[in-house]
Write a protein that holds these residues in place. Structure first.
Motif, PDB file in Angstrom:
ATOM      1  N   GLY A   1       0.930  -1.157   0.151  1.00 27.73           N
ATOM      2  CA  GLY A   1      -0.115  -0.079   0.018  1.00 27.73           C
ATOM      3  C   GLY A   1       0.880   1.194  -0.071  1.00 27.73           C
ATOM      4  O   GLY A   1       1.841   1.000   0.274  1.00 27.73           O
ATOM      5  N   GLY A   2       0.214   2.335  -0.554  1.00 26.14           N
ATOM      6  CA  GLY A   2       0.870   3.620  -0.602  1.00 26.14           C
ATOM      7  C   GLY A   2       1.485   4.058   0.729  1.00 26.14           C
ATOM      8  O   GLY A   2       2.551   4.477   1.028  1.00 26.14           O
ATOM      9  N   PHE A   3       0.509   3.720   1.778  1.00 28.05           N
ATOM     10  CA  PHE A   3       1.076   4.274   3.098  1.00 28.05           C
ATOM     11  C   PHE A   3       2.049   3.399   3.891  1.00 28.05           C
ATOM     12  O   PHE A   3       2.963   3.708   4.510  1.00 28.05           O
ATOM     13  CB  PHE A   3      -0.161   4.407   4.175  1.00 28.05           C
ATOM     14  N   GLY A   4       1.785   2.004   3.751  1.00 26.98           N
ATOM     15  CA  GLY A   4       2.561   1.131   4.282  1.00 26.98           C
ATOM     16  C   GLY A   4       3.943   1.216   3.946  1.00 26.98           C
ATOM     17  O   GLY A   4       4.710   0.669   4.989  1.00 26.98           O
ATOM     18  N   ASN A   5       4.327   1.803   2.947  1.00 29.05           N
ATOM     19  CA  ASN A   5       5.641   1.856   2.599  1.00 29.05           C
ATOM     20  C   ASN A   5       6.567   2.979   3.122  1.00 29.05           C
ATOM     21  O   ASN A   5       7.725   3.208   2.697  1.00 29.05           O
ATOM     22  CB  ASN A   5       5.924   1.698   1.095  1.00 29.05           C
ATOM     23  N   PHE A   6       5.754   3.798   3.733  1.00 28.24           N
ATOM     24  CA  PHE A   6       6.446   5.082   4.408  1.00 28.24           C
ATOM     25  C   PHE A   6       6.464   5.125   6.036  1.00 28.24           C
ATOM     26  O   PHE A   6       6.994   6.053   6.648  1.00 28.24           O
ATOM     27  CB  PHE A   6       5.683   6.207   4.071  1.00 28.24           C
ATOM     28  N   ILE A   7       5.958   3.926   6.501  1.00 27.56           N
ATOM     29  CA  ILE A   7       6.129   3.890   7.879  1.00 27.56           C
ATOM     30  C   ILE A   7       7.574   3.214   8.529  1.00 27.56           C
ATOM     31  O   ILE A   7       7.908   2.469   7.722  1.00 27.56           O
ATOM     32  CB  ILE A   7       4.799   3.035   8.646  1.00 27.56           C
ATOM     33  N   ARG A   8       7.757   3.707   9.654  1.00 30.07           N
ATOM     34  CA  ARG A   8       9.202   3.077  10.076  1.00 30.07           C
ATOM     35  C   ARG A   8       8.869   1.916  11.014  1.00 30.07           C
ATOM     36  O   ARG A   8       7.998   1.774  11.735  1.00 30.07           O
ATOM     37  CB  ARG A   8       9.706   4.076  11.184  1.00 30.07           C
ATOM     38  N   ARG A   9       9.572   0.638  10.435  1.00 31.63           N
ATOM     39  CA  ARG A   9       9.236  -0.421  11.016  1.00 31.63           C
ATOM     40  C   ARG A   9       9.384  -0.504  12.480  1.00 31.63           C
ATOM     41  O   ARG A   9       8.551  -1.073  13.342  1.00 31.63           O
ATOM     42  CB  ARG A   9      10.015  -1.478  10.540  1.00 31.63           C
ATOM     43  N   SER A  10      10.456  -0.006  13.197  1.00 31.79           N
ATOM     44  CA  SER A  10      10.628  -0.032  14.659  1.00 31.79           C
ATOM     45  C   SER A  10       9.384   0.639  15.407  1.00 31.79           C
ATOM     46  O   SER A  10       8.940   0.263  16.171  1.00 31.79           O
ATOM     47  CB  SER A  10      11.809   0.638  15.076  1.00 31.79           C
ATOM     48  N   ASN A  11       8.933   1.978  14.573  1.00 34.75           N
ATOM     49  CA  ASN A  11       8.007   2.579  15.484  1.00 34.75           C
ATOM     50  C   ASN A  11       6.537   1.831  15.171  1.00 34.75           C
ATOM     51  O   ASN A  11       5.797   2.050  16.140  1.00 34.75           O
ATOM     52  CB  ASN A  11       7.713   4.038  14.739  1.00 34.75           C
TER      53      ASN A  11
END
Length: 639
Positions: free
Chosen positions: A559-569
């Motif tokens: 998804g467009g959003f899923g690829n911009f999140i920081r995994r650790s956060n």
């Protein structure tokens, strides 16, 4: 405080992003929508994410020194997961560093080799002998001798005698394969236009629309045998992509989630027509923009493929979604659809086809089928989870050869809606927050901030949890409740807003609006609801399959959003199971759009999509007796 940002330009795409100094190249690449191969999950052990950096990168890390030869380092080769940015940089992205896209596809339970390029739309230039006394066969038989059998509609048939004679029986036949045995002849064009086969692939999102204009004749390089070309998402991006456009889904004015739009269609006599007309108008305008960017006429587009959730696909077609508004959430149709674009009201070629992906069930729609298809989920090596995070969160688990999918109503918080200063990930949005001794914010476009988008929402919540300013129950501390040792910069950012605590991300003097950008207690509750819905769905799927989160071989973020999140956060707030080893969490890009592209260039991919949709079990979470309890527990942030 907003830090000075540096520009990073990626070649050959030419995309430029602005990031904070010290940002790793892997994260900068994600910002440029470049999905790199990182089978080790960014741990710096596989050496797959190699880039070439002329200047502006940090000193090589120990991992880079171990994995790269001295001459490679001298030539600027770096690992994206290790190298960070010290200054403005230009980065070359080798083709083999992109996410591997030669996925096997399952049909009838048997893995196929990578699918060949075989679009439904094809062209054939012919030079036919004109009729004479010795050869006076009818016009269509004359054409079929050269290109094989086809069927033709009455409208074009009426025009064919004049067209053939006007071109002296020389021209290009445009054919499109459908469910019928023979292809349909949809046009006969003057001169040789074999190099111009245009199609548009569209990600039909609840909040946003994304479209790509492709030239299907460029899917194979000149001189190649197209029957031997593998279906490669990356090659499609580089080789046949002519233009990309995105815009807000105009249906958002009727509601920011699918349930509100279903209610609009149910409760108002004109509700369904309003929804259908608005989405068609939005898609039609975007197609016009794409055609203008590529300097072609929209009437030269022969096919439009759509990938969206169940509700969005039905609304596009003007199909009443009322049955999706209550248990047992029944779609009108499960199989993929092939429709004349004229029936949808799109202004493309008058005999073009619209192709919609099949749906799995309930709210698990064509975008999820695209995700399964584009990631090769069904041939994963061990238990694997695919998560598409958006307004409607979809989750698919592959375990023991079985695919199980569920949908959760995450709501629009991740898209910036229902958040006081929330906004989409566009210019002026705070998209990254880091805390050391002070808070540092990254703003898209390197301009004064206007608000914050979903990735920053997750960052801030994670930092507040780490520093004890936010309790696991989701309560933000007031100024007189701060734990001992709270950083002064964080302490001064706790303010009162409408009688409740809030956290300031940017002060009035720093913003573009003259007002502070803050995160409120209500915003955090919205985040809890969104996170809890997805977390509960994951927990139930894993529990039913008997899979422990720590045993997952991979978690694929789509998804467009899923690829911009920081995994650790994301793990800190519980959006992704904290037990999953960090390197196993991998970004997959916009898989909904990738699936729409794949079915545009491959009839075999369409067959595979149908098979995958039918073999995937749909789990209706609303009927699971443990969902409410699991959801309540999932709203609590990990301690």
């Amino acid at each position: 405080m907003r830090e000075t940002e540096v520009a990073v330009t990626f070649q050959p795409s030419g995309k430029t992003v602005h990031v904070l100094g010290g940002t790793r190249l892997l994260e900068a690449a994600v910002g440029a929508e470049i999905v790199l191969d990182q089978p080790c999950g960014g741990a710096g052990t596989c050496g797959k994410c190699r880039l070439v950096v002329a200047s502006g990168a940090s000193e090589p890390t120990e991992a880079e020194i171990d994995l790269l030869r001295a001459e490679e380092l001298d030539a600027g080769v770096r690992l994206a997961c290790q190298a960070s940015v010290d200054g403005p940089a230009t980065v070359e992205v080798p083709q083999d560093s992109l996410l591997a896209s030669h996925h096997k596809i399952l049909v009838d339970g048997s893995p196929l080799e990578p699918t060949s390029i075989d679009p439904a739309v094809r062209k054939r230039y012919v030079e036919l002998p004109p009729p004479d006394r010795d050869d006076a066969v009818d016009d269509l038989t004359r054409l079929q001798r050269a290109i094989g059998p086809f069927h033709i509609g009455l409208e074009l048939l009426r025009e064919m005698p004049a067209r053939l004679r006007a071109t002296n029986f020389r021209g290009t036949a445009v054919l499109i394969d459908s469910d019928l045995i023979d292809a349909e002849l949809i046009d006969f064009e003057p001169e040789n236009t074999e190099a111009q086969i245009y199609a548009v692939a569209i990600d039909l999102g609840t909040t946003t629309l994304v479209g790509v204009l492709m030239n299907l004749s460029n899917a194979a390089e000149p001189g190649d045998n197209s029957d031997e070309i593998e279906l490669d998402r990356n090659n499609l991006d580089e080789g046949n992509q002519l233009a990309v456009a995105s815009r807000l889904n105009p249906q958002t004015r009727f509601g920011d989630d699918v349930l509100s739009r279903i209610l609009h269609a149910q409760q108002l006599p004109q509700g369904l027509s309003e929804l259908q007309e608005s989405i068609v108008e939005g898609v039609d305008r975007m197609i016009g923009e794409l055609a203008a960017m590529a300097a072609i006429g929209a009437e030269q587009i022969y096919e439009v493929t759509f990938s969206g959730n169940t509700t969005m696909q039905q609304l596009l077609c003007g199909i009443d979604p009322s049955a999706l508004g209550g248990v047992p959430f029944v779609p009108a149709v499960g199989r993929g659809l092939l429709l004349p674009t004229t029936q949808l009201g799109l202004h493309v070629h008058p005999r073009a086809t619209a192709c919609l992906l099949p749906v799995i069930g309930g709210f698990v729609g064509g975008d999820t089928v695209s995700g399964i298809l584009a990631t090769g989920l069904a041939v994963s090596d061990g238990p694997t989870l695919l998560i598409d995070i958006g307004t409607n969160g979809e989750i698919v688990l592959f375990a023991d050869g079985k695919l199980t999918a569920a949908s959760t109503a995450a709501g629009p918080a991740f898209e910036g809606a229902r958040i006081l200063h929330g906004m989409r990930g566009t210019r002026g949005a705070i998209e990254k927050v880091v805390v050391d001794q002070q808070l540092h914010a990254n703003v898209i476009g390197d301009v004064p901030p206007t608000g914050l988008c979903g990735s920053a929402l997750i960052d801030v919540a994670a930092e507040l949890l780490r520093h004890g300013l936010l309790t696991p129950a989701g309560r933000l501390c007031t100024a007189d409740q701060l734990p001992d040792g709270t950083l002064p910069d964080l302490a001064r950012r706790i303010v009162s807003h409408e009688g409740h605590p809030a956290f300031v991300l940017a002060w009035e003097s720093e913003t573009d609006t003259g007002g502070a950008v803050m995160l409120t207690q209500r915003d955090l509750r919205e985040l809890q609801l969104a996170t809890g819905a997805i977390r509960a769905g994951i927990a139930i799927l894993l529990r039913r399959a008997g899979v422990d989160p720590a045993d997952l071989k991979a978690v694929l973020l789509a998804g467009g959003f899923g690829n911009f999140i920081r995994r650790s956060n994301a793990q800190r707030i519980g959006l992704i199971p904290p037990e999953v080893p960090h390197p196993r969490i991998r970004y997959q890009g916009n898989t909904s759009l990738a699936g729409a592209r794949m079915i545009a260039v491959s009839k075999q991919a369409r067959i595979a999509a149908e098979e995958l949709a039918r073999r995937t079990e749909h789990l209706d979470l609303s009927r699971d007796p443990e969902f409410q309890t699991t959801f309540g527990d999932a709203m609590i942030f990990p301690a």
